[in-house]
Scaffold this motif. Structure first.
Motif, short mmCIF file in Angstrom:
data_model
loop_
_atom_site.label_atom_id
_atom_site.label_comp_id
_atom_site.label_asym_id
_atom_site.label_seq_id
_atom_site.Cartn_x
_atom_site.Cartn_y
_atom_site.Cartn_z
N SER A 32 0.83 -1.22 0.00
CA SER A 32 0.00 0.00 0.00
C SER A 32 0.86 1.27 0.00
CB SER A 32 -0.93 0.01 1.21
OG SER A 32 -0.19 0.12 2.41
N ASP A 33 2.18 1.12 0.10
CA ASP A 33 3.10 2.25 0.05
C ASP A 33 3.16 2.76 -1.38
OD1 ASP A 33 5.25 4.01 0.12
OD2 ASP A 33 6.52 2.67 1.31
N ILE A 34 2.80 4.02 -1.60
CA ILE A 34 2.72 4.57 -2.96
C ILE A 34 4.06 4.49 -3.69
CG2 ILE A 34 3.18 6.95 -2.22
CD1 ILE A 34 1.14 7.82 -4.38
N ALA A 35 5.15 4.53 -2.94
CA ALA A 35 6.48 4.51 -3.56
C ALA A 35 7.19 3.18 -3.24
CB ALA A 35 7.31 5.69 -3.06
N TYR A 36 6.46 2.12 -3.32
CA TYR A 36 6.93 0.78 -2.98
C TYR A 36 8.15 0.41 -3.83
CZ TYR A 36 6.09 -4.18 -1.81
OH TYR A 36 6.18 -5.46 -1.34
N GLY A 37 9.30 0.17 -3.21
CA GLY A 37 10.55 -0.06 -3.92
C GLY A 37 10.87 -1.51 -4.23
N LYS A 38 9.87 -2.40 -4.19
CA LYS A 38 10.13 -3.83 -4.44
C LYS A 38 10.76 -4.07 -5.81
CE LYS A 38 7.74 -8.27 -4.29
NZ LYS A 38 6.45 -8.92 -4.08
N ARG A 39 10.28 -3.37 -6.83
CA ARG A 39 10.83 -3.53 -8.18
C ARG A 39 12.29 -3.09 -8.21
NH1 ARG A 39 8.52 0.72 -10.69
NH2 ARG A 39 10.27 1.82 -9.81
N ASP A 40 12.59 -1.99 -7.54
CA ASP A 40 13.95 -1.47 -7.52
C ASP A 40 14.90 -2.45 -6.83
OD1 ASP A 40 12.89 0.83 -8.70
OD2 ASP A 40 12.43 1.67 -6.73
N TYR A 41 14.44 -3.05 -5.77
CA TYR A 41 15.24 -4.06 -5.06
C TYR A 41 15.61 -5.20 -6.02
CZ TYR A 41 16.46 -7.62 -1.61
OH TYR A 41 17.11 -8.60 -0.89
N LYS A 42 14.65 -5.65 -6.79
CA LYS A 42 14.89 -6.74 -7.74
C LYS A 42 15.84 -6.32 -8.86
CE LYS A 42 10.51 -9.13 -7.11
NZ LYS A 42 9.26 -9.54 -7.75
N ASN A 43 15.88 -5.04 -9.20
CA ASN A 43 16.71 -4.55 -10.30
C ASN A 43 18.18 -4.33 -9.93
OD1 ASN A 43 14.78 -4.58 -12.28
ND2 ASN A 43 14.21 -2.44 -12.04
N ILE A 44 18.53 -4.45 -8.68
CA ILE A 44 19.93 -4.25 -8.28
C ILE A 44 20.77 -5.40 -8.85
CG2 ILE A 44 21.52 -4.15 -6.32
CD1 ILE A 44 19.21 -2.83 -4.77
#
Length: 103
Positions: A32-44
């Protein structure tokens, strides 16, 4: 020293996380976090140390709770470990501390 990302993500340049060269720590507020960084974590990129703490508390996290709540505690532990070399704080980050004590 690493990069600490609190309750945010890369909202425009989705591939920027691939260029990170330092350890990265994500402190996220759940889906529910509008700026959810899950995708960014996977892209490292592979080989870059990374850690993700994720509580389903939304974009504001627990920072308004006493002493910053659970996210404040883990954030303080990260700062103590990464910037001051505190081995007790590193145990909290690398062991069961972040999930076992309830915060």
């Amino acid at each position: 020293m690493g990069i600490g990302i609190w309750s945010t993500g890369l909202l425009q340049d989705y591939d920027a996380a691939k260029s990170f060269k330092k350890p990265v720590f994500f402190f996220l507020g759940g889906s529910s976090d509008i700026a959810y960084g899950k995708r960014d974590y996977k892209n490292i990129s592979a080989g870059i140390p990374k850690w993700k703490g994720n509580l389903n508390v939304g974009h504001g996290g627990t920072y308004n709770d006493a002493n910053g709540g659970r996210l404040g505690k883990i954030g303080a532990s990260w700062v103590q470990w990464s910037m001051r070399g505190n081995t007790t704080a590193s145990a909290y980050m690398t062991g069961q501390g972040a999930t076992s004590d309830g915060g």
